[in-house]
Design a protein around this motif. Structure first.
Motif, PDB file in Angstrom:
ATOM      1  N   LEU A 262      49.953  -9.698 -53.555  1.00 36.03           N
ATOM      2  CA  LEU A 262      50.961 -10.397 -54.345  1.00 36.03           C
ATOM      3  C   LEU A 262      50.657 -11.885 -54.482  1.00 36.03           C
ATOM      4  CD1 LEU A 262      54.369  -8.811 -53.234  1.00 36.03           C
ATOM      5  CD2 LEU A 262      53.085  -8.406 -55.340  1.00 36.03           C
ATOM      6  N   THR A 263      49.984 -12.456 -53.479  1.00 33.47           N
ATOM      7  CA  THR A 263      49.643 -13.885 -53.543  1.00 33.47           C
ATOM      8  C   THR A 263      48.210 -14.113 -53.980  1.00 33.47           C
ATOM      9  OG1 THR A 263      48.987 -13.923 -51.205  1.00 33.47           O
ATOM     10  CG2 THR A 263      51.301 -14.408 -51.713  1.00 33.47           C
ATOM     11  N   ASN A 264      47.514 -13.044 -54.349  1.00 30.81           N
ATOM     12  CA  ASN A 264      46.110 -13.146 -54.761  1.00 30.81           C
ATOM     13  C   ASN A 264      45.251 -13.770 -53.660  1.00 30.81           C
ATOM     14  OD1 ASN A 264      44.018 -12.697 -56.571  1.00 30.81           O
ATOM     15  ND2 ASN A 264      44.243 -14.694 -57.555  1.00 30.81           N
ATOM     16  N   GLY A 265      45.595 -13.496 -52.409  1.00 30.69           N
ATOM     17  CA  GLY A 265      44.824 -13.974 -51.268  1.00 30.69           C
ATOM     18  C   GLY A 265      45.135 -15.388 -50.827  1.00 30.69           C
ATOM     19  N   SER A 266      46.090 -16.039 -51.480  1.00 28.97           N
ATOM     20  CA  SER A 266      46.366 -17.453 -51.145  1.00 28.97           C
ATOM     21  C   SER A 266      47.424 -17.621 -50.070  1.00 28.97           C
ATOM     22  CB  SER A 266      46.811 -18.199 -52.399  1.00 28.97           C
ATOM     23  OG  SER A 266      48.048 -17.686 -52.877  1.00 28.97           O
ATOM     24  N   ALA A 267      48.076 -16.526 -49.667  1.00 30.47           N
ATOM     25  CA  ALA A 267      49.147 -16.579 -48.665  1.00 30.47           C
ATOM     26  C   ALA A 267      50.324 -17.421 -49.123  1.00 30.47           C
ATOM     27  CB  ALA A 267      48.631 -17.078 -47.320  1.00 30.47           C
ATOM     28  N   GLY A 268      50.585 -17.441 -50.408  1.00 32.50           N
ATOM     29  CA  GLY A 268      51.753 -18.133 -50.925  1.00 32.50           C
ATOM     30  C   GLY A 268      51.559 -19.627 -51.067  1.00 32.50           C
ATOM     31  N   PRO A 269      52.582 -20.351 -51.527  1.00 35.83           N
ATOM     32  CA  PRO A 269      52.497 -21.809 -51.701  1.00 35.83           C
ATOM     33  C   PRO A 269      52.187 -22.521 -50.387  1.00 35.83           C
ATOM     34  CG  PRO A 269      54.475 -20.919 -52.747  1.00 35.83           C
ATOM     35  CD  PRO A 269      53.891 -19.810 -51.937  1.00 35.83           C
ATOM     36  N   GLY A 270      51.066 -23.223 -50.357  1.00 29.03           N
ATOM     37  CA  GLY A 270      50.675 -23.952 -49.159  1.00 29.03           C
ATOM     38  C   GLY A 270      50.343 -23.077 -47.974  1.00 29.03           C
ATOM     39  N   GLY A 271      50.093 -21.788 -48.208  1.00 28.98           N
ATOM     40  CA  GLY A 271      49.787 -20.872 -47.107  1.00 28.98           C
ATOM     41  C   GLY A 271      50.976 -20.579 -46.220  1.00 28.98           C
ATOM     42  N   MET A 272      52.200 -20.797 -46.726  1.00 28.55           N
ATOM     43  CA  MET A 272      53.393 -20.645 -45.908  1.00 28.55           C
ATOM     44  C   MET A 272      53.814 -19.190 -45.736  1.00 28.55           C
ATOM     45  SD  MET A 272      54.003 -23.613 -44.854  1.00 28.55           S
ATOM     46  CE  MET A 272      55.612 -23.376 -44.112  1.00 28.55           C
ATOM     47  N   ASP A 273      53.184 -18.267 -46.450  1.00 30.54           N
ATOM     48  CA  ASP A 273      53.485 -16.842 -46.290  1.00 30.54           C
ATOM     49  C   ASP A 273      52.388 -16.125 -45.495  1.00 30.54           C
ATOM     50  OD1 ASP A 273      55.995 -16.443 -47.862  1.00 30.54           O
ATOM     51  OD2 ASP A 273      54.758 -17.310 -49.437  1.00 30.54           O
ATOM     52  N   MET A 274      51.626 -16.886 -44.749  1.00 29.29           N
ATOM     53  CA  MET A 274      50.568 -16.327 -43.917  1.00 29.29           C
ATOM     54  C   MET A 274      51.148 -15.376 -42.870  1.00 29.29           C
ATOM     55  SD  MET A 274      47.174 -16.717 -43.438  1.00 29.29           S
ATOM     56  CE  MET A 274      46.850 -18.370 -44.051  1.00 29.29           C
ATOM     57  N   THR A 275      50.515 -14.224 -42.704  1.00 24.84           N
ATOM     58  CA  THR A 275      50.885 -13.302 -41.637  1.00 24.84           C
ATOM     59  C   THR A 275      49.771 -13.277 -40.590  1.00 24.84           C
ATOM     60  OG1 THR A 275      49.875 -11.391 -42.730  1.00 24.84           O
ATOM     61  CG2 THR A 275      52.182 -11.878 -43.264  1.00 24.84           C
ATOM     62  N   MET A 276      50.022 -12.617 -39.483  1.00 21.50           N
ATOM     63  CA  MET A 276      49.048 -12.604 -38.393  1.00 21.50           C
ATOM     64  C   MET A 276      47.740 -11.964 -38.829  1.00 21.50           C
ATOM     65  SD  MET A 276      50.493 -14.122 -35.817  1.00 21.50           S
ATOM     66  CE  MET A 276      49.796 -13.608 -34.261  1.00 21.50           C
ATOM     67  N   SER A 277      47.817 -10.864 -39.561  1.00 22.64           N
ATOM     68  CA  SER A 277      46.593 -10.191 -40.009  1.00 22.64           C
ATOM     69  C   SER A 277      45.826 -11.052 -40.997  1.00 22.64           C
ATOM     70  CB  SER A 277      46.936  -8.846 -40.642  1.00 22.64           C
ATOM     71  OG  SER A 277      47.506  -7.973 -39.692  1.00 22.64           O
ATOM     72  N   MET A 278      46.539 -11.751 -41.859  1.00 21.04           N
ATOM     73  CA  MET A 278      45.869 -12.628 -42.822  1.00 21.04           C
ATOM     74  C   MET A 278      45.214 -13.815 -42.106  1.00 21.04           C
ATOM     75  SD  MET A 278      48.548 -12.688 -46.018  1.00 21.04           S
ATOM     76  CE  MET A 278      47.434 -13.630 -47.069  1.00 21.04           C
ATOM     77  N   LEU A 279      45.860 -14.306 -41.059  1.00 21.94           N
ATOM     78  CA  LEU A 279      45.277 -15.420 -40.300  1.00 21.94           C
ATOM     79  C   LEU A 279      44.006 -14.976 -39.580  1.00 21.94           C
ATOM     80  CD1 LEU A 279      45.583 -18.369 -39.415  1.00 21.94           C
ATOM     81  CD2 LEU A 279      46.947 -17.567 -37.472  1.00 21.94           C
ATOM     82  N   ILE A 280      44.029 -13.769 -39.024  1.00 25.94           N
ATOM     83  CA  ILE A 280      42.828 -13.231 -38.374  1.00 25.94           C
ATOM     84  C   ILE A 280      41.699 -13.100 -39.382  1.00 25.94           C
ATOM     85  CG2 ILE A 280      41.854 -11.191 -37.237  1.00 25.94           C
ATOM     86  CD1 ILE A 280      44.653 -10.736 -36.022  1.00 25.94           C
ATOM     87  N   LYS A 281      42.034 -12.616 -40.569  1.00 30.44           N
ATOM     88  CA  LYS A 281      41.020 -12.466 -41.610  1.00 30.44           C
ATOM     89  C   LYS A 281      40.467 -13.827 -42.018  1.00 30.44           C
ATOM     90  CE  LYS A 281      39.774 -12.008 -46.169  1.00 30.44           C
ATOM     91  NZ  LYS A 281      39.693 -13.051 -47.208  1.00 30.44           N
ATOM     92  N   ARG A 282      41.339 -14.818 -42.166  1.00 33.83           N
ATOM     93  CA  ARG A 282      40.886 -16.136 -42.602  1.00 33.83           C
ATOM     94  C   ARG A 282      39.999 -16.799 -41.557  1.00 33.83           C
ATOM     95  NH1 ARG A 282      44.561 -21.482 -43.202  1.00 33.83           N
ATOM     96  NH2 ARG A 282      44.044 -21.489 -40.977  1.00 33.83           N
ATOM     97  N   GLU A 283      40.371 -16.677 -40.297  1.00 34.55           N
ATOM     98  CA  GLU A 283      39.612 -17.336 -39.234  1.00 34.55           C
ATOM     99  C   GLU A 283      38.356 -16.565 -38.847  1.00 34.55           C
ATOM    100  OE1 GLU A 283      40.127 -20.225 -38.066  1.00 34.55           O
ATOM    101  OE2 GLU A 283      42.120 -20.677 -38.842  1.00 34.55           O
ATOM    102  N   GLY A 284      38.352 -15.256 -39.074  1.00 32.10           N
ATOM    103  CA  GLY A 284      37.246 -14.436 -38.584  1.00 32.10           C
ATOM    104  C   GLY A 284      36.211 -14.065 -39.611  1.00 32.10           C
ATOM    105  N   THR A 285      36.365 -14.536 -40.861  1.00 33.37           N
ATOM    106  CA  THR A 285      35.395 -14.207 -41.902  1.00 33.37           C
ATOM    107  C   THR A 285      34.911 -15.479 -42.585  1.00 33.37           C
ATOM    108  OG1 THR A 285      37.171 -13.889 -43.542  1.00 33.37           O
ATOM    109  CG2 THR A 285      36.430 -11.948 -42.331  1.00 33.37           C
ATOM    110  N   GLY A 286      33.813 -15.353 -43.295  1.00 32.27           N
ATOM    111  CA  GLY A 286      33.253 -16.502 -43.987  1.00 32.27           C
ATOM    112  C   GLY A 286      32.150 -17.178 -43.182  1.00 32.27           C
ATOM    113  N   ILE A 287      31.462 -18.125 -43.814  1.00 36.58           N
ATOM    114  CA  ILE A 287      30.342 -18.816 -43.166  1.00 36.58           C
ATOM    115  C   ILE A 287      30.816 -19.634 -41.968  1.00 36.58           C
ATOM    116  CG2 ILE A 287      28.497 -20.512 -43.517  1.00 36.58           C
ATOM    117  CD1 ILE A 287      28.404 -19.657 -46.428  1.00 36.58           C
TER     118      ILE A 287
END
Length: 321
Positions: A262-287
């Motif tokens: 629903l947020t197209n991966g942005s976790a809502g305005p300013g990342g304020m709709d971040m959930t625990m699983s999304m935070l794990i994905k953000r911190e654990g993936t990428g270069i």
């Protein structure tokens, strides 16, 4: 005398021919081993997959949680530093709040609404079969398809806002997908919509095990449908309700797809709709992935979900006593 001896010899020969031949103990032992080992050989591939991708992965996550490792850097042992950093991380506190709110709002709906739905469609008629199929349809739909449907429906120029405007209920679009709380509660609604059919099927199985004579007795006592539902149906499916509460608690605290799509991966305005699983994905993936930090978040999620399940078990046992 000779006739008597010959008769005795014939009797002994006949007994010897009727006696079964001794089995080869070597072949018997081999066959027993093969029979015993066959079931284990069938489950061996699944066991290997689970051991490698679940058990070893979990142990490695536990190890990484106490290191400062990154994607391509093994890192070194840092003790509880990651966990101390977590509780000073604004994104982590926001994600923890959002996931906790998700559990508080979604789980009661997942326990009650599918039960009511199952109670209403529990008949064997064709029309009831149609409704059961219709309610179960979202369960088998792809998360991407669901996201596209609800994104188009809830967009500022989508169907929902257009209908409300046409009915003169609103003058400006409701920010379902552009406001922090709008995104969060819209995601909760989609989660409930997706889960209704799945948990309805579980309740239908439980309702089939309730003796119909209980409903007949309640009807003879003057109980209406609502009273029968409260006095007969709910006590009859109490254990199933606890099971669904556990399953929905785990799913709600680990929610990812609905908010992400629903947020197209942005976790809502300013990342304020971040959930625990999304935070794990953000911190654990990428270069720049911080695998040690992401593992610490995963461990916290495990502890919280485990604590919630233990509390539910205690409440269930006290209720049964």
């Amino acid at each position: 005398m000779s006739k008597a001896v010959s008769a005795a010899d014939r009797s002994e020969a006949r007994k010897a021919s009727d006696r079964p031949e001794p089995m080869n103990t070597k072949h018997k032992g081999t066959r027993d081993i093969a029979t015993t080992a066959a079931p284990y050989l069938f489950v061996l591939p699944a066991f290997v997959i689970v051991f490698v991708f679940v058990v070893l992965a979990a142990l490695n996550t536990f190890r990484l949680a106490f290191t400062d490792s990154r994607l391509l850097i093994p890192g070194k042992f840092v003790g509880f530093k990651n966990f101390i950093t977590l509780f000073h991380d604004e994104y982590f506190l926001t994600a923890l709040f959002n996931s906790s709110l998700y559990v508080v709002c979604v789980v009661p709906c997942m326990v009650i609404l599918p039960l009511i739905l199952a109670y209403l469609v529990r008949g064997n008629s064709k029309i009831m079969g149609f409704f059961r199929t219709a309610f179960y349809m979202p369960v088998v739909m792809s998360a991407v398809v669901v996201g596209m449907i609800w994104t188009n429906l809830l967009d500022s120029a989508g169907l929902v806002n257009s209908v409300f405007k046409a009915l003169k209920i609103i003058t400006k679009p409701i920010p379902f997908l552009t406001d922090r709380w709008g995104v969060l509660f819209s995601s909760m609604f989609v989660t409930i919509w997706l889960g209704l059919g799945y948990y309805m099927v579980i309740y239908l199985t439980a309702l089939a095990n309730i003796d119909e004579s209980l409903y007949e007795a309640a009807s003879l006592d003057g109980a209406g449908p609502v009273r029968q539902f409260i006095s007969v149906t709910i006590p009859g499916v109490r254990s199933t309700m606890m099971l669904i509460m556990m399953l929905s608690t785990i799913a709600a605290f680990r929610v990812f797809n609905e908010v992400y799509v629903l947020t197209n991966g942005s976790a809502g305005p300013g990342g304020m709709d971040m959930t625990m699983s999304m935070l794990i994905k953000r911190e654990g993936t990428g270069i720049q992935a911080r695998t040690g930090y992401a593992s610490a978040i995963s461990l916290v999620v495990l502890v919280i979900v485990g604590a919630l399940l233990i509390i539910q078990q205690i409440v269930q046992k006290r209720g049964e006593d």
